[in-house]
Design an enzyme around this catalytic site. Structure first.
Site, short mmCIF file in Angstrom:
data_model
loop_
_atom_site.label_atom_id
_atom_site.label_comp_id
_atom_site.label_asym_id
_atom_site.label_seq_id
_atom_site.Cartn_x
_atom_site.Cartn_y
_atom_site.Cartn_z
N HIS A 27 -8.52 6.63 11.16
CA HIS A 27 -7.41 6.54 10.24
C HIS A 27 -7.70 7.67 8.95
O HIS A 27 -6.45 8.27 8.91
CB HIS A 27 -7.75 5.27 9.41
CG HIS A 27 -6.91 4.21 10.13
ND1 HIS A 27 -7.69 2.86 10.22
CD2 HIS A 27 -5.68 3.98 10.84
CE1 HIS A 27 -6.69 1.82 10.64
NE2 HIS A 27 -5.85 2.63 11.35
N HIS A 34 -12.56 -0.02 4.87
CA HIS A 34 -11.05 -0.23 4.74
C HIS A 34 -10.75 0.19 3.45
O HIS A 34 -9.64 0.92 3.55
CB HIS A 34 -10.76 -1.71 4.81
CG HIS A 34 -11.28 -2.33 6.11
ND1 HIS A 34 -10.61 -2.28 7.14
CD2 HIS A 34 -12.16 -3.29 6.46
CE1 HIS A 34 -11.22 -2.73 8.19
NE2 HIS A 34 -12.26 -3.55 7.74
N LEU A 35 -11.32 0.23 2.38
CA LEU A 35 -10.82 0.92 1.14
C LEU A 35 -10.63 2.26 1.04
O LEU A 35 -9.87 3.00 0.72
CB LEU A 35 -11.71 0.31 0.04
CG LEU A 35 -11.19 0.55 -1.29
CD1 LEU A 35 -10.00 -0.14 -1.83
CD2 LEU A 35 -12.31 -0.07 -2.32
N ALA A 36 -11.99 3.01 1.97
CA ALA A 36 -11.63 4.29 2.06
C ALA A 36 -10.45 4.53 2.74
O ALA A 36 -9.90 5.53 2.20
CB ALA A 36 -13.13 4.64 2.65
N ASP A 37 -10.23 4.12 3.66
CA ASP A 37 -8.97 4.65 4.42
C ASP A 37 -7.70 4.34 3.75
O ASP A 37 -6.93 5.30 3.39
CB ASP A 37 -8.72 3.41 5.65
CG ASP A 37 -9.74 3.64 6.78
OD1 ASP A 37 -10.57 4.59 6.98
OD2 ASP A 37 -9.84 2.78 7.67
N GLN A 38 -7.55 3.28 2.75
CA GLN A 38 -6.44 3.27 1.84
C GLN A 38 -6.38 4.15 0.75
O GLN A 38 -5.53 4.24 0.16
CB GLN A 38 -6.42 1.45 1.63
CG GLN A 38 -6.34 0.69 2.64
CD GLN A 38 -6.47 -0.66 2.11
OE1 GLN A 38 -6.49 -1.09 0.81
NE2 GLN A 38 -6.86 -1.67 2.86
N ASP A 69 0.77 -1.23 0.09
CA ASP A 69 -0.08 0.09 0.07
C ASP A 69 0.89 1.24 0.15
O ASP A 69 0.31 2.45 -0.40
CB ASP A 69 -0.65 0.09 1.34
CG ASP A 69 -2.34 -0.64 0.89
OD1 ASP A 69 -2.67 -1.20 -0.07
OD2 ASP A 69 -3.00 -1.05 2.10
#
Length: 339
Positions: free
Chosen positions: A310, A286-290, A109
């Site tokens: 996050h 989780h995808l939003a954080d990343q 990432d």
């Protein structure tokens, strides 16, 4: 040199700082790394991320060791100290051991947001955990995140040579990122679900009990099933539901654990999917954080199910490098991130 406070964040804050430094060429020193965590300081996977990005941007580092609560990162310094005539470049090859079951996808990432600034391709080979606790499994990375990024101009692929489960790890995977021209990531609508695939993997000793099949069936009996058994240093399993919608993608994962039935593992993933589809987000949390650092460098607008710690800490850190992300709270409880 930027002086950053890492006390309110975790590994995501470290990875975001690395992205900003590599893209901008600006140095930083982070203090109080992960101070609020039960195991403060850098852990093995954070050190691996620092070392991998340092290889790619010829950075000099200091204080990068497990347990360290302060470290510095200076892009291009190593190339300058080499005293040759070559200009520093962003890209190249790196090989890093994450250690035990430290998450390989989380280290990857830290490299993906660099795609738009690369002078040459990245080839990063990592050993460690492909399917580790407190991190997205490899099938989430491979079948949810990467396809979404490719749809927005980031040319990245991953090959998995060996799976690594908790606690021993021992997995190996290689990420290739080509110099790319990312397009703004606009994910504000989800739309109807158009496809659902259950990716279920287990270590070979669990094949007689059909653990992978049970996980997939419990997670999504009517979905397409991709079943795999693999040799690994530790017995383990994982299931990922990869959902494709009219305008977006999302993923929902669960890991096998000792004392937890395969059916229960699959049901955990199914529950996460159901909760997401009853909510307002265009992508999963989780995808939003990343996606926060990717949106910062590529632009765009993403509708997340909620604002997480996050997200808040990463937005604050990005501002230190003059990357501004607006956070808008909507009436239905979602949050829209835009840059």
């Amino acid at each position: 040199m930027h002086v950053l406070d890492g006390s309110s964040g975790g590994g995501q804050l470290v990875r975001t700082a690395l992205t900003c430094a590599a893209v901008s060429g600006e140095s930083f020193r982070m203090r109080y790394v992960r101070r609020a965590r039960s195991n403060p300081g850098l852990q093995a996977q954070h050190c691996a991320a620092v070392n991998a990005v340092a290889d790619i941007c010829d950075a000099a580092t200091d204080g990068v060791e497990v347990g360290s609560e302060a470290f510095s990162f200076e892009p291009e310094v190593a190339a300058e100290e080499a005293d040759d005539d070559e200009e520093p470049t962003l890209g190249g090859t790196t090989s890093v051991e994450v250690g035990t079951a430290g998450s390989i996808p989380l280290v990857f990432d830290s490299l993906l947001p660099l795609a738009g600034a690369l002078d040459e391709p990245i080839t990063a080979t990592l050993t460690g955990g492909t399917d580790a606790k407190w991190a997205p499994p490899m099938d989430y990375f491979q079948h949810v995140k990467l396809p979404l990024l490719r749809e927005h101009g980031i040319d990245a692929t991953v090959s998995v040579d060996r799976r690594g489960f908790y606690p021993r790890g021992g997995g190996e995977a290689t990420l290739t990122v080509e110099p790319s021209t990312p397009t703004p990531i606009t994910l504000t609508e989800r739309g109807d679900r158009e496809a659902l695939t259950a990716y279920s993997v287990a270590e070979s000793s669990l094949a007689d009990d059909e653990v992978a099949e049970q996980q997939a069936t419990a997670a999504a009996p009517d979905a397409a099933h991709e079943i795999a058994y693999t040799d690994a240093d530790s017995a383990g399993s994982a299931v990922v539901l990869a959902a494709e919608y009219e305008h977006s993608r999302a993923g929902f994962a669960a890991l096998g654990e000792r004392g937890v039935s395969a059916d229960a593992v699959g049901e955990n993933a199914a529950d996460a999917l159901a909760a997401f589809e009853s909510g307002p987000g265009a992508v999963d949390s989780h995808l939003a954080d990343q996606l926060v650092p990717v949106v910062a460098v590529a632009g765009g607008e993403v509708r997340a199910p909620e604002v997480t710690t996050h997200i808040e800490t990463c937005v604050d850190l990005l501002a230190e490098f003059d990357y501004d992300i607006d956070i808008e709270h909507t009436d239905d409880g979602a949050v829209v991130l835009s840059a």
